[in-house]
Design an enzyme around this catalytic site. Structure first.
Site, mmCIF file in Angstrom:
data_model
loop_
_atom_site.group_PDB
_atom_site.id
_atom_site.type_symbol
_atom_site.label_atom_id
_atom_site.label_comp_id
_atom_site.label_asym_id
_atom_site.label_seq_id
_atom_site.Cartn_x
_atom_site.Cartn_y
_atom_site.Cartn_z
ATOM 1 N N HIS A 164 0.823 -1.221 0.000
ATOM 2 C CA HIS A 164 0.000 0.000 0.000
ATOM 3 C C HIS A 164 0.855 1.269 0.000
ATOM 4 C CE1 HIS A 164 -3.354 -2.717 1.105
ATOM 5 N NE2 HIS A 164 -2.448 -3.274 1.875
ATOM 6 N N SER A 285 16.360 20.865 -16.043
ATOM 7 C CA SER A 285 15.186 21.671 -16.360
ATOM 8 C C SER A 285 15.641 22.947 -17.042
ATOM 9 C CB SER A 285 14.446 22.005 -15.059
ATOM 10 O OG SER A 285 13.689 23.194 -15.222
ATOM 11 N N LYS A 291 17.344 21.238 -10.830
ATOM 12 C CA LYS A 291 16.650 19.983 -11.140
ATOM 13 C C LYS A 291 17.535 18.924 -11.795
ATOM 14 C CE LYS A 291 12.851 18.940 -10.887
ATOM 15 N NZ LYS A 291 11.574 19.301 -11.496
ATOM 16 N N GLU A 298 11.117 7.893 -16.822
ATOM 17 C CA GLU A 298 9.753 8.366 -17.095
ATOM 18 C C GLU A 298 9.315 8.007 -18.515
ATOM 19 O OE1 GLU A 298 8.945 12.533 -15.169
ATOM 20 O OE2 GLU A 298 11.028 12.410 -15.788
#
Ligand code: ARG
Length: 494
Positions: A164, A285, A291, A298
């Site tokens: 969970h 970024s 970043k 991804e």
């Protein structure tokens, strides 16, 4: 009558047609822009077919030899990048024949004796897909190897295991990574399974009902390295299960990698800080200088969408199609090619992502015991001392609540406090370290250190077996797909 037997159109099927196709119709129905990827398979299958026609005396041996030589000339043009085709060629099968006719003249027309494009396209696609499955296998093996390497370096590191998305019980880092190896092992099995099922030759089914010539299908199968021949001519030209099998295997590969990618995305976040991904496999970024984004992971995760889409799309194309061949089936190829290309792309980039990431062992070890992750061990200790597990669960649950109220952990409790919780705890203390906790899970498939070591060895052996399976077939297929190939002399072992 005879004076009306004009030339027809220039199409392979032109005789029956008085006028040429409308340009819009031609552009819409042509598959040459994508099925040209089957060109080598198409030529090679034609070579096997014409050799058989020659052996069986269906065409003269000299003519068969001439056609074969011409086909290899087309092969050379393909290799040299000079083989040209256009929309008017309709598809790759017609394009090869058209070029062959330009090279050797009307004798070319004998090549299409005792076959149809329906059994031809099924043959070409199966042959191509065999190669694709082998490449996919090699890719999955590489990713498994990368995971096994990283696992080997983390047999002594612990991390939180989750249910969970909540910390549940500590596990060995290698154990977690081996879970992915287990998924990929099933993927390897699915690929092998798909290969075994598709490894039959449909050529000889003709358009749908078989052919009227005394062909020898088994010898064509042997020439092309197929393990056998299809049993039913109608099924042979109508079936696309072999495309769907591979797409399904690819969908699960993509799905498994998407789960791994997702964990890498989380683990590399400031919230987790479990791993640091290599600069070489992350991006920055354009606006936020600080970043470091897990782009590769991804995008690997995102690619799953098109892979699933192609599977569903192709299932839908084949669903409800009446027997046998229908042009709808031409829609299988772009989906198949893109599925294989996409998954191979993901399989190429993920191994180095995994190999170059660095685990933060300290942080993992802290997280492994946080949030009362050893509560089950405490309950198990009571149960081992005769307390019914449900009751033990209740006792430890209350303890957790008390600790939470006082903002302390098990480690902060005094000996006296332990014994007031339960008499068993007066003499025995539950595990306080993640290592004790994982060591206690000494069952097959569990996370105890020796179990994980053994599982690592087993998984390595399985990956090695897959690699061996792959290289045997790769060699055999390469022998078939070589210029001038005479094909395997005997039936391959499957
Ligand atoms: N381009 C077709 C395909 O990809 C080849 C088979 C064509 N057969 C036919 N009867 N039109 O499926």
């Amino acid at each position: 009558m005879t004076d009306r037997l004009g030339a027809g159109t220039t199409k392979a099927w032109g005789g029956r047609f008085a006028t040429a196709p409308d340009a819009r119709s031609e552009a819409f129905t042509s598959s040459i822009t994508f099925d040209n990827r089957l060109v080598r398979e198409d030529i090679r299958a034609s070579v096997a077919h014409v050799r058989m026609l020659g052996r069986q005396g269906i065409v003269g041996p000299a003519e068969a030899a001439e056609i074969e030589e011409g086909l290899w000339c087309v092969w050379d043009e393909v290799e040299a990048g000079t083989f040209a085709f256009g929309l008017a060629d309709e598809d790759i099968h017609t394009a090869v024949e058209r070029r062959l006719r330009e090279l050797i003249g009307p004798v070319q027309g004998k090549l299409h004796t005792a076959r149809s494009r329906n059994d031809q396209v099924a043959t070409d696609t199966r042959l191509w897909t065999k190669g694709a499955i082998l490449e996919l296998t090699a890719g999955v093996v590489e990713l498994s190897r990368a995971l096994l390497d990283v696992a080997a370096a983390h047999l002594d590191a612990v991390m939180p295991g989750y249910t969970h998305t909540q910390r549940a019980q500590p596990v060995i880092v290698a154990h977690h990574l081996l879970a992915y190896v287990a998924m990929l092992d099933r993927d390897l099995d699915r690929l092998r399974d798909a290969y075994r099922r598709l490894d039959v030759l449909p050529l000889g089914a003709g358009a749908l009902a078989g052919v009227t010539f005394p062909i020898d299908r088994a010898s064509v199968a042997a020439d092309l390295g197929f393990a056998g021949i299809t049993a039913n001519s109608l099924d042979a030209v109508a079936d696309r299960d072999y495309v769907l099998d591979v797409m399904h295997a690819c969908a699960l590969i993509a799905l498994h990698i998407s789960r791994l990618a997702s964990e890498l995305v989380s683990w590399s976040s400031g919230e987790f800080r479990f791993v640091e991904l290599s600069d070489a496999f992350t991006t920055g970024s354009s606006i936020m200088p600080q970043k470091k984004n897990p782009d590769v992971a991804e995008i690997a995760r995102g690619k799953t969408g098109r892979v699933f889409g192609h599977l569903i799309g192709t299932l839908t194309v084949v669903k409800g199609l009446p027997l046998t061949y229908n042009s709808d089936l031409q829609e299988d190829k772009e989906a198949l090619f893109d599925t294989v290309d996409t998954v191979l792309g993901v399989l190429r980039v993920m191994p180095p992502v995994v190999q170059t990431m660095r685990f933060n062992r300290q942080r993992l070890a802290e997280a492994a015991v946080a949030d009362f992750s050893l509560a089950t061990d405490a309950a198990d200790l009571l149960a081992r001392n005769g307390v019914p597990f449900r009751e033990a669960h209740e006792v430890v649950g209350r303890l957790v609540r008390l600790c939470l109220e006082d903002d302390i952990t098990f480690a902060d409790l005094s000996a006296e406090e332990w014994s007031t919780i339960h008499p068993v705890f007066a003499n025995q203390r539950p595990p306080m370290t993640a290592w004790e906790s994982v060591s206690a899970r000494d069952v097959p498939g569990g996370t105890a250190p020796d179990r994980v070591k053994a599982a690592h060895a087993d998984a390595s052996a399985q990956v090695d077996a897959a690699r061996e399976w792959f290289s045997e077939r790769q060699e055999q297929l390469a022998a078939v797909m070589r210029r001038g190939s005479t094909g395997p002399r005997r039936q391959p072992v499957t």
